[in-house]
Write an enzyme that holds these catalytic residues in place. Structure first.
Site, PDB file in Angstrom:
ATOM      1  N   GLY A  15      -1.532   2.014  -1.401  1.00 44.74           N
ATOM      2  CA  GLY A  15      -1.100   3.235  -0.737  1.00 44.74           C
ATOM      3  C   GLY A  15      -2.107   4.367  -0.852  1.00 44.74           C
ATOM      4  O   GLY A  15      -2.459   4.783  -1.948  1.00 44.74           O
ATOM      5  N   GLY A  17      -1.709   7.541   0.223  1.00 50.33           N
ATOM      6  CA  GLY A  17      -1.052   8.831   0.471  1.00 50.33           C
ATOM      7  C   GLY A  17      -1.591   9.850  -0.524  1.00 50.33           C
ATOM      8  O   GLY A  17      -2.665   9.671  -1.112  1.00 50.33           O
ATOM      9  N   PHE A  18      -0.824  10.919  -0.751  1.00 52.87           N
ATOM     10  CA  PHE A  18      -1.274  11.970  -1.672  1.00 52.87           C
ATOM     11  C   PHE A  18      -1.530  11.409  -3.070  1.00 52.87           C
ATOM     12  O   PHE A  18      -2.514  11.758  -3.717  1.00 52.87           O
ATOM     13  CB  PHE A  18      -0.217  13.082  -1.772  1.00 52.87           C
ATOM     14  CG  PHE A  18      -0.159  13.946  -0.549  1.00 52.87           C
ATOM     15  CD1 PHE A  18      -1.115  14.926  -0.333  1.00 52.87           C
ATOM     16  CD2 PHE A  18       0.850  13.791   0.391  1.00 52.87           C
ATOM     17  CE1 PHE A  18      -1.076  15.734   0.789  1.00 52.87           C
ATOM     18  CE2 PHE A  18       0.901  14.594   1.516  1.00 52.87           C
ATOM     19  CZ  PHE A  18      -0.055  15.561   1.718  1.00 52.87           C
ATOM     20  N   VAL A  83       0.572  -4.844   1.762  1.00 52.79           N
ATOM     21  CA  VAL A  83       0.881  -5.641   0.565  1.00 52.79           C
ATOM     22  C   VAL A  83       2.295  -6.173   0.705  1.00 52.79           C
ATOM     23  O   VAL A  83       3.242  -5.413   0.934  1.00 52.79           O
ATOM     24  CB  VAL A  83       0.716  -4.794  -0.718  1.00 52.79           C
ATOM     25  CG1 VAL A  83       1.063  -5.634  -1.943  1.00 52.79           C
ATOM     26  CG2 VAL A  83      -0.708  -4.278  -0.822  1.00 52.79           C
ATOM     27  N   GLU A 174      11.579  22.947  10.299  1.00 50.94           N
ATOM     28  CA  GLU A 174      10.280  23.257  10.908  1.00 50.94           C
ATOM     29  C   GLU A 174      10.192  22.685  12.321  1.00 50.94           C
ATOM     30  O   GLU A 174       9.687  23.337  13.236  1.00 50.94           O
ATOM     31  CB  GLU A 174       9.156  22.708  10.021  1.00 50.94           C
ATOM     32  CG  GLU A 174       9.104  23.470   8.708  1.00 50.94           C
ATOM     33  CD  GLU A 174       7.974  23.087   7.763  1.00 50.94           C
ATOM     34  OE1 GLU A 174       7.659  23.887   6.879  1.00 50.94           O
ATOM     35  OE2 GLU A 174       7.415  21.988   7.905  1.00 50.94           O
ATOM     36  N   ASP A 305       6.127   9.573  -4.571  1.00 48.29           N
ATOM     37  CA  ASP A 305       7.519   9.469  -4.108  1.00 48.29           C
ATOM     38  C   ASP A 305       8.231   8.216  -4.606  1.00 48.29           C
ATOM     39  O   ASP A 305       9.450   8.213  -4.755  1.00 48.29           O
ATOM     40  CB  ASP A 305       7.538   9.416  -2.565  1.00 48.29           C
ATOM     41  CG  ASP A 305       7.455  10.793  -1.938  1.00 48.29           C
ATOM     42  OD1 ASP A 305       7.312  11.773  -2.686  1.00 48.29           O
ATOM     43  OD2 ASP A 305       7.532  10.873  -0.699  1.00 48.29           O
ATOM     44  N   ALA A 322       4.724  16.671  -2.027  1.00 46.58           N
ATOM     45  CA  ALA A 322       3.313  16.331  -2.256  1.00 46.58           C
ATOM     46  C   ALA A 322       2.825  16.631  -3.682  1.00 46.58           C
ATOM     47  O   ALA A 322       2.070  15.846  -4.254  1.00 46.58           O
ATOM     48  CB  ALA A 322       2.452  17.072  -1.239  1.00 46.58           C
ATOM     49  N   GLN A 323       3.254  17.757  -4.264  1.00 47.14           N
ATOM     50  CA  GLN A 323       2.672  18.166  -5.555  1.00 47.14           C
ATOM     51  C   GLN A 323       2.868  17.158  -6.697  1.00 47.14           C
ATOM     52  O   GLN A 323       1.904  16.829  -7.393  1.00 47.14           O
ATOM     53  CB  GLN A 323       3.171  19.559  -5.954  1.00 47.14           C
ATOM     54  CG  GLN A 323       2.324  20.683  -5.392  1.00 47.14           C
ATOM     55  CD  GLN A 323       0.846  20.581  -5.774  1.00 47.14           C
ATOM     56  OE1 GLN A 323       0.491  20.238  -6.889  1.00 47.14           O
ATOM     57  NE2 GLN A 323      -0.025  20.864  -4.830  1.00 47.14           N
TER      58      GLN A 323
END
Ligand SMILES: Cc1cc2nc3c(=O)[nH]c(=O)nc-3n(C[C@H](O)[C@H](O)[C@H](O)COP(=O)(O)OP(=O)(O)OC[C@H]3O[C@@H](n4cnc5c(N)ncnc54)[C@H](O)[C@@H]3O)c2cc1C
Length: 423
Positions: A15, A17-18, A83, A174, A305, A322-323
């Site tokens: 992965g 991602g972040f 995977v 949003e 996550d 994200a943090q």
């Protein structure tokens, strides 16, 4: 998978991602071999997906090639593959392009859309978790405008111009704000044959307020901003069924709509192969300790996550934003090097930098630990933080240019049906 043999430890990261990207960065040019595997060849900046869906940004300004991120890491390799399974007994993964052994495995696969078992909603609604899905929403919105312009009856036109968004978390809020801007600024100029008053944006939320993860202050302000933009907000409302044309809710409401965007929740995306005890079934996240080590496995870790790390401050695990993913990726890189050097590991402590959501131009809400505010200054902070968090200088410049252009001209320039969406 054509990865060279090595005398160093091989760390496989699933992965990009972040979490995965920050881990790969923290292992750059160290005495380990890093193999980053992702089913996409790019990193997605998910917080701005809604701007792709609503024609504000081109998709390539919020995505970044994973190979480019690691191009200067002499010890790192990227493989484009899904995977499919983990074989912990043989320290191996099975992927769509072959097998690979590991010394340490890090699972950073994030989440997928949660339909809470409702098959009708899964088949007929529009999720927004990836760039292709955001592009599908963009196409559908624009196609619906075109169909509304040639509709034979008022009822038909109404269904094409009724946009229903389910879930009033930051994503739903949003997106609702951005679609309202299409109604207020684009429809009157581009579609003379349509009456903007015929377009309705419904934001449905199961909880009793919008932005449930944020403060009540933020919820109240956000709801006020949404209403000013003309969004119809309904809280305590749960969608029960959607067949592609009719939305039915728990309140007995039935609404005709060709577009239902599902932003009501996510669930983890674990990979087949680990013991069932390693996964918290209800949320599909790997149970990890304070070092992100998956329960029962000494050399398998989960971050971001997909990881569930209950702590005193976060008994139900960290928020899926994200943090925590960035911070866990950074720390795990250092901890893996310590583990290899037989040094003690450092436990993860989350530094909450606050949360925010924007609701159209000039409006946003920000929750910091000791200070909560909304309005123009919050919007400015939101823009700055998102701009600086984007991966890649080019992307930042393009996004800044687009935002400035859109702001001055009340425009959303990416109104293109490049790849028509077939329902
Ligand atoms: C629409 C939207 C808006 C959001 N807005 C915000 C926001 O404003 N602020 C905020 O802080 N957070 C926001 N989030 C949440 C934030 O994006 C996530 O918390 C963050 O992306 C988690 O990072 P991650 O690395 O754990 O997972 P992800 O970023 O989801 O990355 C997972 C990666 O794993 C890959 N992958 C998955 N399964 C496999 C497999 N089997 N094989 C190979 N590769 C695989 C995926 O392709 C992906 O690249 C938003 C999320 C969404 C969907």
């Amino acid at each position: 998978m054509n990865i060279p043999d090595t005398n160093n430890s091989r760390i496989v990261i699933i992965g990009g991602g972040f979490a995965g990207v920050n881990l790969a960065k923290s292992l750059a040019n160290k005495n380990v071999q890093v193999v980053l595997v992702d089913k996409h060849n790019y990193h997605t900046f998910q917080p701005l997906l809604y701007q792709v869906s609503s024609s504000g940004l081109e998709p390539d300004s919020i995505a970044y090639p994973l190979r480019k991120i690691i191009k200067k890491h002499k010890n790192s390799f990227f493989r484009l593959a899904e995977v499919e399974q983990i074989l912990p007994e043989s320290n191996e993964i099975i992927t769509s392009i072959g097998h690979l052994t590991y010394d340490y495995l890090v699972i950073a696969t994030g989440t997928k859309t949660n339909y809470f078992g409702n098959k009708a909603i899964e088949s007929n609604s529009m999720p927004m978790k990836s760039v292709p899905q955001a592009l599908d929403i963009r196409s559908l919105i624009l196609e619906n405008f075109e169909k509304a312009a040639i509709a034979n009856s008022e009822a038909e036109r109404e269904a094409f111009l009724n946009f229903v968004i389910v879930g009033a978390g930051p994503t739903g809020v949003e997106l609702a704000g951005a679609i309202a801007e299409l109604k207020n600024n684009i429809l009157p100029r581009d579609y003379h044959d349509l009456n903007p008053e015929d377009m309705h944006i419904h934001l449905l939320e199961g909880a009793d307020r919008v932005l449930p993860p944020m403060s009540e202050h933020a919820s109240k302000k956000a709801e006020m901003f949404l209403k000013r933009l003309g969004v119809k907000v309904s809280c305590n409302t749960i969608v029960k069924h959607y067949d592609g044309t009719t939305v039915t809710t728990n309140a007995g409401l039935a609404m005709e709509s060709e577009t239902l965007i599902w932003a009501a929740g996510v669930t983890g995306a674990p990979i087949h192969g680990l013991k069932p005890e390693a996964i918290m079934e209800r949320v599909n996240r790997y149970n990890v300790n304070r070092f992100n080590q998956v329960d029962e496995y000494a050399n398998i870790f989960a971050i971001g996550d997909i990881a569930l790390m209950p702590t005193e401050a976060y008994p139900k695990g960290h928020p899926q934003v994200a943090q925590p993913a960035i911070q866990q990726g950074n720390l795990l890189g250092k901890n893996l090097l310590r583990l290899i050097d037989n040094k003690p590991l450092k436990p993860f402590v989350y530094k909450d930098k606050g949360s925010m959501a924007t609701i159209g131009r000039n409006k946003a809400v920000v929750d910091l630990k000791h200070y909560k505010f909304g309005g123009f200054f919050a919007w400015f902070i939101w823009m700055f933080v998102h701009l600086m968090s984007l991966v890649g200088f080019r992307n930042r410049v393009i996004v800044l240019f687009n935002w400035t252009y859109n702001y001055i001209n009340f425009d959303k320039a990416a109104r293109l049906i490049i790849r028509p969406f077939k329902k």
